[in-house]
Motif scaffolding. Structure first.
Motif, PDB file in Angstrom:
ATOM      1  N   MET A   1       7.017   3.773  -9.659  1.00 40.11           N
ATOM      2  CA  MET A   1       8.280   4.248  -8.500  1.00 40.11           C
ATOM      3  C   MET A   1       7.798   3.772  -6.942  1.00 40.11           C
ATOM      4  O   MET A   1       7.170   3.783  -6.472  1.00 40.11           O
ATOM      5  CB  MET A   1       7.803   5.621  -8.623  1.00 40.11           C
ATOM      6  CG  MET A   1       9.004   6.358  -8.103  1.00 40.11           C
ATOM      7  SD  MET A   1       9.417   8.450  -7.439  1.00 40.11           S
ATOM      8  CE  MET A   1       7.509   8.770  -7.273  1.00 40.11           C
ATOM      9  N   GLU A   2       8.783   3.461  -7.176  1.00 41.16           N
ATOM     10  CA  GLU A   2       8.943   3.020  -5.931  1.00 41.16           C
ATOM     11  C   GLU A   2       9.502   3.120  -4.485  1.00 41.16           C
ATOM     12  O   GLU A   2      10.999   4.146  -4.697  1.00 41.16           O
ATOM     13  CB  GLU A   2      10.132   1.368  -5.915  1.00 41.16           C
ATOM     14  CG  GLU A   2       9.737   0.129  -4.840  1.00 41.16           C
ATOM     15  CD  GLU A   2      10.217  -1.368  -4.742  1.00 41.16           C
ATOM     16  OE1 GLU A   2      10.965  -1.083  -3.265  1.00 41.16           O
ATOM     17  OE2 GLU A   2      10.943  -1.537  -5.865  1.00 41.16           O
ATOM     18  N   THR A   3       9.235   3.183  -3.317  1.00 44.53           N
ATOM     19  CA  THR A   3      10.053   3.999  -2.179  1.00 44.53           C
ATOM     20  C   THR A   3       9.056   3.521  -1.024  1.00 44.53           C
ATOM     21  O   THR A   3       8.869   2.206  -0.988  1.00 44.53           O
ATOM     22  CB  THR A   3       9.026   5.394  -1.998  1.00 44.53           C
ATOM     23  OG1 THR A   3       8.542   6.293  -3.205  1.00 44.53           O
ATOM     24  CG2 THR A   3       9.262   6.202  -0.725  1.00 44.53           C
ATOM     25  N   LYS A   4      10.890   2.833  -1.027  1.00 43.70           N
ATOM     26  CA  LYS A   4      11.384   2.770   0.834  1.00 43.70           C
ATOM     27  C   LYS A   4      11.236   3.464   1.967  1.00 43.70           C
ATOM     28  O   LYS A   4      12.250   4.260   1.684  1.00 43.70           O
ATOM     29  CB  LYS A   4      12.945   2.058   0.019  1.00 43.70           C
ATOM     30  CG  LYS A   4      12.480   0.690  -1.034  1.00 43.70           C
ATOM     31  CD  LYS A   4      13.570   0.139  -0.679  1.00 43.70           C
ATOM     32  CE  LYS A   4      13.331  -0.921  -1.896  1.00 43.70           C
ATOM     33  NZ  LYS A   4      14.153  -2.054  -1.846  1.00 43.70           N
ATOM     34  N   SER A   5      10.946   3.352   3.114  1.00 42.33           N
ATOM     35  CA  SER A   5      10.916   3.048   4.734  1.00 42.33           C
ATOM     36  C   SER A   5      11.985   3.286   4.696  1.00 42.33           C
ATOM     37  O   SER A   5      13.443   1.981   4.772  1.00 42.33           O
ATOM     38  CB  SER A   5      10.520   3.305   5.207  1.00 42.33           C
ATOM     39  OG  SER A   5       9.949   3.184   6.324  1.00 42.33           O
ATOM     40  N   LYS A   6      12.877   4.647   5.331  1.00 43.35           N
ATOM     41  CA  LYS A   6      14.054   4.592   6.010  1.00 43.35           C
ATOM     42  C   LYS A   6      14.017   4.591   6.941  1.00 43.35           C
ATOM     43  O   LYS A   6      15.159   4.353   8.198  1.00 43.35           O
ATOM     44  CB  LYS A   6      14.928   5.695   5.737  1.00 43.35           C
ATOM     45  CG  LYS A   6      15.385   5.608   4.138  1.00 43.35           C
ATOM     46  CD  LYS A   6      16.340   6.019   3.070  1.00 43.35           C
ATOM     47  CE  LYS A   6      16.503   6.209   1.790  1.00 43.35           C
ATOM     48  NZ  LYS A   6      17.400   7.330   1.293  1.00 43.35           N
ATOM     49  N   LEU A  49      -2.939   6.427  -1.005  1.00 40.48           N
ATOM     50  CA  LEU A  49      -2.397   4.844  -1.966  1.00 40.48           C
ATOM     51  C   LEU A  49      -4.109   4.881  -2.998  1.00 40.48           C
ATOM     52  O   LEU A  49      -3.618   4.994  -4.114  1.00 40.48           O
ATOM     53  CB  LEU A  49      -2.547   3.897  -0.809  1.00 40.48           C
ATOM     54  CG  LEU A  49      -2.562   2.572  -2.138  1.00 40.48           C
ATOM     55  CD1 LEU A  49      -1.385   2.200  -2.759  1.00 40.48           C
ATOM     56  CD2 LEU A  49      -2.557   1.507  -1.362  1.00 40.48           C
ATOM     57  N   TYR A  50      -5.262   4.782  -2.630  1.00 36.35           N
ATOM     58  CA  TYR A  50      -6.548   4.960  -3.030  1.00 36.35           C
ATOM     59  C   TYR A  50      -5.845   6.388  -4.685  1.00 36.35           C
ATOM     60  O   TYR A  50      -6.658   5.667  -5.114  1.00 36.35           O
ATOM     61  CB  TYR A  50      -7.718   5.019  -1.731  1.00 36.35           C
ATOM     62  CG  TYR A  50      -9.012   4.984  -2.850  1.00 36.35           C
ATOM     63  CD1 TYR A  50      -9.830   4.213  -3.014  1.00 36.35           C
ATOM     64  CD2 TYR A  50      -9.379   6.180  -2.906  1.00 36.35           C
ATOM     65  CE1 TYR A  50     -10.123   4.233  -4.209  1.00 36.35           C
ATOM     66  CE2 TYR A  50     -10.966   6.774  -3.787  1.00 36.35           C
ATOM     67  CZ  TYR A  50     -11.460   5.412  -3.808  1.00 36.35           C
ATOM     68  OH  TYR A  50     -12.251   5.821  -4.819  1.00 36.35           O
ATOM     69  N   ILE A  51      -5.977   7.442  -3.695  1.00 36.04           N
ATOM     70  CA  ILE A  51      -6.279   8.662  -4.718  1.00 36.04           C
ATOM     71  C   ILE A  51      -4.734   8.624  -5.660  1.00 36.04           C
ATOM     72  O   ILE A  51      -4.719   8.265  -6.782  1.00 36.04           O
ATOM     73  CB  ILE A  51      -5.112   9.680  -3.994  1.00 36.04           C
ATOM     74  CG1 ILE A  51      -6.610  10.152  -3.037  1.00 36.04           C
ATOM     75  CG2 ILE A  51      -5.383  10.680  -5.075  1.00 36.04           C
ATOM     76  CD1 ILE A  51      -6.503  11.514  -2.093  1.00 36.04           C
ATOM     77  N   ASP A  52      -4.221   7.246  -5.407  1.00 33.91           N
ATOM     78  CA  ASP A  52      -2.935   7.159  -6.306  1.00 33.91           C
ATOM     79  C   ASP A  52      -3.001   6.261  -7.219  1.00 33.91           C
ATOM     80  O   ASP A  52      -2.738   5.818  -8.794  1.00 33.91           O
ATOM     81  CB  ASP A  52      -1.404   6.474  -6.399  1.00 33.91           C
ATOM     82  CG  ASP A  52       0.296   6.274  -7.074  1.00 33.91           C
ATOM     83  OD1 ASP A  52       0.032   7.545  -7.508  1.00 33.91           O
ATOM     84  OD2 ASP A  52       0.972   5.659  -6.338  1.00 33.91           O
TER      85      ASP A  52
END
Length: 55
Positions: A1-6, A49-52
């Protein structure tokens, strides 16, 4: 899943505010305290990020 900052987040806005206040002389804090909100945001992002990645 990709999340982009707005846009910028709360910690980035707080850091920009503190930098502005420091440069104009309204606060006499150390630069570490001025950059602390950004450091907290960075550490939280790296930890997330590490946990993910590992779980």
């Amino acid at each position: 899943m990709e999340t982009k900052s707005k846009g910028v987040n709360f910690y980035e806005l707080l850091t920009l505010l503190f930098i502005g206040l420091k440069l104009t002389g309204f606060i006499d804090w150390s630069w570490f305290l001025v950059w602390l909100p950004y450091i907290v945001d960075l550490v939280g992002s790296v930890l997330a990020l590490y946990i993910d990645i590992n779980f």
